[in-house]
Design an enzyme around this catalytic site. Structure first.
Site, mmCIF file in Angstrom:
data_model
loop_
_atom_site.group_PDB
_atom_site.id
_atom_site.type_symbol
_atom_site.label_atom_id
_atom_site.label_comp_id
_atom_site.label_asym_id
_atom_site.label_seq_id
_atom_site.Cartn_x
_atom_site.Cartn_y
_atom_site.Cartn_z
ATOM 1 N N TYR A 1 0.696 -1.401 0.146
ATOM 2 C CA TYR A 1 -0.308 0.116 -0.065
ATOM 3 C C TYR A 1 0.904 1.294 -0.013
ATOM 4 O O TYR A 1 0.714 2.344 -0.613
ATOM 5 C CB TYR A 1 -0.898 0.121 1.147
ATOM 6 C CG TYR A 1 -2.015 -1.000 0.783
ATOM 7 C CD1 TYR A 1 -2.240 -2.469 1.262
ATOM 8 C CD2 TYR A 1 -3.182 -0.530 0.002
ATOM 9 C CE1 TYR A 1 -3.100 -2.852 0.881
ATOM 10 C CE2 TYR A 1 -4.499 -1.130 -0.341
ATOM 11 C CZ TYR A 1 -4.215 -2.578 0.037
ATOM 12 O OH TYR A 1 -5.443 -3.316 -0.293
ATOM 13 N N HIS B 1 -15.120 0.907 -2.032
ATOM 14 C CA HIS B 1 -14.034 0.148 -1.611
ATOM 15 C C HIS B 1 -13.115 1.055 -0.949
ATOM 16 O O HIS B 1 -11.858 0.701 -0.539
ATOM 17 C CB HIS B 1 -13.422 -0.344 -2.779
ATOM 18 C CG HIS B 1 -14.345 -1.640 -3.614
ATOM 19 N ND1 HIS B 1 -14.052 -1.904 -4.859
ATOM 20 C CD2 HIS B 1 -15.224 -2.042 -3.092
ATOM 21 C CE1 HIS B 1 -14.861 -2.740 -5.313
ATOM 22 N NE2 HIS B 1 -15.514 -2.850 -4.176
#
Ligand code: BV8
Ligand code: ZN
Length: 246
Positions: A66, A118
């Site tokens: 990430y 999301h």
């Protein structure tokens, strides 16, 4: 580029327009898509990197992934696909963006009514005390950090596979889809559920469906109008054509 008369007619009389977007709209900003050529999922396993179990098994690997995606997003910006969607707000009363993307580019393009199905990689939260943190709090932190308040594990505020979507946001997106006059489906393979139900809800509500994609997808046979090509090229042309007609 010529556009079907019916599409322009529908847009001219539209009170409510919904843009349902996926990774394809950010491709021209240099952000990899998930499927298709060079897609992220060809190189990495979604269940390993975008799942709760994957995070529990190897938090540092997932955190690193990430942080890598956050750097790419930080070093790029919205493209004419994103900015044109924001510009439509000047000509149509009610414009809603329902996105599967977690890259925050619709925000940065100036859209004001965005439903993130999301989540958003620019946010983190503590899994124990639920305190939220921005990315600046952990800018160059390479290992999965602990919560400064309670020592709990910090995770990105995204929906992983096997996890529920935020129900309030999903319900609002479904409602907006049903009442939309025109629904654009931009840069998505429409295979991830329950997000992929949104265009179906729009169809149920009688909305005029327009797909913008570089190739046919699962829902091409459902739409009223299919515009094949790059969203960063087609959307600016469409709004100029539309502006010429109004
Ligand atoms: C859940 C956040 C259960 C993280 C993401 C029903 C049937 C089958 C399977 C399921 C089902 N219901 C649930 C499932 C399982 C699963 C699922 O859908 N699996 C799929 C793969 C079959 N769904 C889930 O797990 C969901 N949760 O079901 O929970 C539950 C229920 C009750 C109680 C508890 C639990 C959660 C799914 C959300 C996962 N998180 N992202 C992160 O990003 O790190 S999904 C992620 O992948 C994206 O957000 C996005 O949604 C998806 C990628 O799809 P796209 O965006 O469409 O991208 P893709 O690369 O596929 O396509 C790009 C397209 O753009 C292509 O068509 C290409 O041609 C086009 N393109 C490329 N360039 C351009 C372009 N178009 C225009 N212009 C260009 N320049
Ligand atoms: Zn905490």
């Amino acid at each position: 580029m010529e556009f079907p008369k019916e599409l322009i007619q529908k847009l001219k009389s539209a009170r409510s327009v919904l843009f349902f977007t996926g990774a394809g709209i950010s491709a021209e900003s240099g952000i990899e898509t998930f499927r298709g050529k060079g897609g992220l999922w060809n190189k990495m396993k979604p269940e390993e990197l975008a799942s709760f179990d994957g995070f529990m098994r190897n938090p540092n690997l997932v955190w690193e992934w990430y942080q890598y995606r956050r750097k790419i997003v930080r070093d790029t910006g919205p493209n004419p696909g994103h900015t044109t969607i924001a510009e439509f707000e000047k000509y149509i009363d009610d414009v809603t963006v329902v996105t599967q993307n977690v890259d925050n580019l619709h925000h940065r393009a100036g859209s004001t009514n965005i439903l993130e199905l999301h989540g958003n990689i620019e946010r983190n939260f503590c899994m124990d005390c639920r305190t939220f943190y921005g990315i600046k709090d952990f800018l160059d932190v390479e290992e999965a950090p602990k919560c400064p308040k309670c020592g709990g594990m910090i995770r990105p505020d995204v929906v992983w596979f096997g996890e529920m979507l935020p129900q309030d946001i999903f319900a609002e997106a479904e409602g907006k889809a049903k009442m939309s006059d025109v629904c654009f489906i931009v840069g998505t393979s429409a295979v991830v559920y329950p997000a992929a139900y949104i265009p179906l809800s729009a169809k149920e509500g009688g909305s005029y469906l327009v797909e913008i994609n570089i190739e046919p997808t699962e829902i091409t046979n459902l739409v009223n109008c299919s515009l094949m090509g790059k969203s960063g090229e087609i959307l600016p042309e469409l709004i100029n054509y539309f502006k010429g007609e109004i």
